[in-house]
Design a protein around this motif. Sequence first.
Motif, PDB file in Angstrom:
ATOM      1  N   TYR A   9      41.426  49.566  22.211  1.00  0.00           N
ATOM      2  CA  TYR A   9      42.632  48.865  22.655  1.00  0.00           C
ATOM      3  C   TYR A   9      43.760  49.846  22.897  1.00  0.00           C
ATOM      4  O   TYR A   9      44.078  50.664  22.032  1.00  0.00           O
TER       5      TYR A   9
ATOM      6  N   GLY B 153      45.368  46.569  27.043  1.00  0.00           N
ATOM      7  CA  GLY B 153      44.175  45.753  26.826  1.00  0.00           C
ATOM      8  C   GLY B 153      43.042  46.539  26.199  1.00  0.00           C
ATOM      9  O   GLY B 153      43.219  47.691  25.790  1.00  0.00           O
ATOM     10  N   GLU B 154      41.885  45.868  26.146  1.00  0.00           N
ATOM     11  CA  GLU B 154      40.721  46.433  25.476  1.00  0.00           C
ATOM     12  C   GLU B 154      39.610  46.735  26.474  1.00  0.00           C
ATOM     13  O   GLU B 154      39.425  45.995  27.439  1.00  0.00           O
TER      14      GLU B 154
ATOM     15  N   GLU C 275      40.214  37.490  27.125  1.00  0.00           N
ATOM     16  CA  GLU C 275      41.277  37.967  26.238  1.00  0.00           C
ATOM     17  C   GLU C 275      42.302  38.701  27.084  1.00  0.00           C
ATOM     18  O   GLU C 275      41.948  39.470  27.968  1.00  0.00           O
TER      19      GLU C 275
ATOM     20  N   ASP D  91      46.350  40.597  27.081  1.00  0.00           N
ATOM     21  CA  ASP D  91      47.446  41.173  26.326  1.00  0.00           C
ATOM     22  C   ASP D  91      48.755  40.851  27.026  1.00  0.00           C
ATOM     23  O   ASP D  91      48.869  41.029  28.234  1.00  0.00           O
TER      24      ASP D  91
ATOM     25  N   HIS E 228      48.198  39.315  21.761  1.00  0.00           N
ATOM     26  CA  HIS E 228      46.850  39.283  22.315  1.00  0.00           C
ATOM     27  C   HIS E 228      46.328  37.854  22.240  1.00  0.00           C
ATOM     28  O   HIS E 228      46.219  37.288  21.158  1.00  0.00           O
TER      29      HIS E 228
END
Lengths: 277, 365
Positions: A49, A54-55, B279, B281, B292
């Motif tokens: 992350y 973001g991841e 997902e 952010d 998140h």
Amino acid sequence: MQNPYLPREAEIVERVQEAPTIFTLKLRFTDPAAQGAYGYVPGQFNMIYLYGIGEVAISIVSDPDETETLDHTIRAVGRVTRALSRLQPGDRIGVRGPYGRGWPLLEAQGKDVALITGGLGCAPLVSVIRYIVARRERFRRLLIMQGVKRSDDLIWHEQYQRWRELPDTQVLLAAEVAEPGWTWHQGLVTALFDRTHIDPGQTIVFLCGPEPMMRASIYELGQRGVADGDIWLSMERNMHCGIGHCGHCMIGAPFVCRNGPVFPYPELKALLGKKGF
Amino acid sequence: MAERRNFLPRSEFPRLLSELISAGYRCIGPRVRDGAIVYEPITGVEDLPQGIHDLQAPGQYGLEQTAEPRFFAWANGPQALRPLTFAGRDKLWTAERKADGSVEFAGESPQAEPVAVIGARACDLAALYIYDRHFMQGEHPDPWYTARRQKLFLIAVHCTHPSLNCFCASTGDGPRASYGYDLALSELDEGFLIEARSEKGERILAGLPVKKASAEQIETADREIEDAGRRQVKGVPSRNLKDVLFARLDHPRWNEVAQRCLSCTNCTLVCPTCFCHSENDVPSLDGSRSEHYREWDSCFTQRHSYIHGITIRPDTRTRYRQWLTHKVGSWHDQFGRSGCVGCGRCITWCPVGIDITEELAAICR
Ligand SMILES: Cc1cc2nc3c(=O)[nH]c(=O)nc-3n(C[C@H](O)[C@H](O)[C@H](O)COP(=O)(O)OP(=O)(O)OC[C@H]3O[C@@H](n4cnc5c(N)ncnc54)[C@H](O)[C@@H]3O)c2cc1C
Ligand code: SF4
Ligand code: SF4
Ligand code: FES
């Protein structure tokens, strides 16, 4: 109840530029207890992350016996990975993992191991090479076949040179486009099969790279009598959760994040290469 | 427990709500909003859709008011239990960047209040069983789902008014609710038969002024439910279509349905078993915090299958095929059953009226 989506903070302790777009980050969890408890198998991955962005899923490339730090080799291709490439030692990121099934390294002990990769910086397999080289006596013959598009794309030159000096180890490299000075094969990685021999029944094969290249390799291996069950491959699919919840990574029934990313070929055979899966 | 049948006269029905409220539950039930049945907080039986019938057909939904006394004389609305357990949006954690450059992660610890849902359908409960397995019973239980799920008190109402799009009888999931509830109701003109299936249910039942149901009432209720199954006009060709579907990945029907499908994602958003989410952010404007979230997503979007430089499913044909081969195919490997509970929602809420049962019939014939 534990929040399975929560990253833990890690610090970048070292950054190595491997190639113009490829870099390695050496990480350490800032919480020593988290670092101490962290264990993994080559082929597993983390969700990395970057603050506010973001991841992304990234394989772990360090040796699992190296417990002080962990390494990720990343290619800057898009939003998150390009931003990650700008980080410097001391910067902090979030890490959660390790996730998924890694390479079957126990099963490979006492066998010939063939590692076939294609494409740029195929990190998941380089970690396996390092793992085997560090425990060379546990494995029989080691065959490394790596193909790249342009010879300039090959990273870790010196390592390949060093590995070919090892006993009972064969290194074969191929570049589709060879720049002057390229001493290896010019062409596709699959052409390298004619320059070696593979002992079916004695050999376990690990594949990583673009799917057409893996499929072509599987065909060649089949021609040489290698059983489907002795072939393992590492898959990439869009990933958000990494833990089998979000549904992005399915290939038919298997979730790549949970059931993979490393699969024995029979588990994927029906759908591999089928457009849309 | 389940055999004992009690009768609650219609005039005493409000007591059920007051018992639930005094037991600490917030009551959620069906009511009419914007021309559809929605599941929202209710404060009294006057909020319930009394005398309402729903008229469903492929791509069509409408309500009709009658003078009938019943509250549950309709099939379903676009959503029921899904948003109450797997919410459209949940904040998973917050990252905070400190002045020294460190990043601190704070997980949310989801809290849920006790909620009683009046009017869960058999198909909804079957779908919840699948969600339970997916979100709660794996290696990484989801704290949000689990918190909400564990606080649910579920009051099933057996279906007596299936819509033209319902096919739960053929999937084996209805019209009678047979598991997963605390209380189950059969609605008659004069009142309700009530059965309890859990201790929580027994406790609420004990506070209600019930009488012993007559043999005739039981007979009428059972017959209405059986008729509801028999009246359903749609169905799946078989309960396990995995092998047929995967053997027909090149069937011309996939192209044909892709000509009609708009890739709008409606079907996946109303389906009570679809679980895909993304997902995301969301950084604060001053850059000091980033939240998140996870949000519902759909396999009909381009982004869903994107990996650098490649979209695994670039067109509607491969997306519709992914949806159907997963829902009624590979779902069997993942969950030991089909992912379709026969609720008909995807047929009703598809703007062009694509009918999953017709597509399956065409492909599996
Ligand atoms: C199990 C696994 C292991 C991986 N290991 C490595 C590694 O060791 N080194 C490395 O450089 N890369 C690795 N990748 C690929 C890496 O995850 C993608 O390059 C990265 O997600 C791209 O994100 P981006 O925001 O920079 O790119 P963008 O193109 O901006 O991507 C946008 C979004 O698409 C998704 N996405 C794009 N490409 C991929 C992809 N290949 N896989 C999954 N999701 C993707 C992500 O959700 C991403 O956030 C791995 C992927 C998987 C699934
Ligand atoms: S696929 Fe359609 S009919 Fe089946 S459960 Fe989902 S929404 Fe209902
Ligand atoms: S099948 Fe219908 S509801 Fe589903 S994406 Fe296509 S047009 Fe939308
Ligand atoms: S990445 Fe979410 S299910 Fe695999």
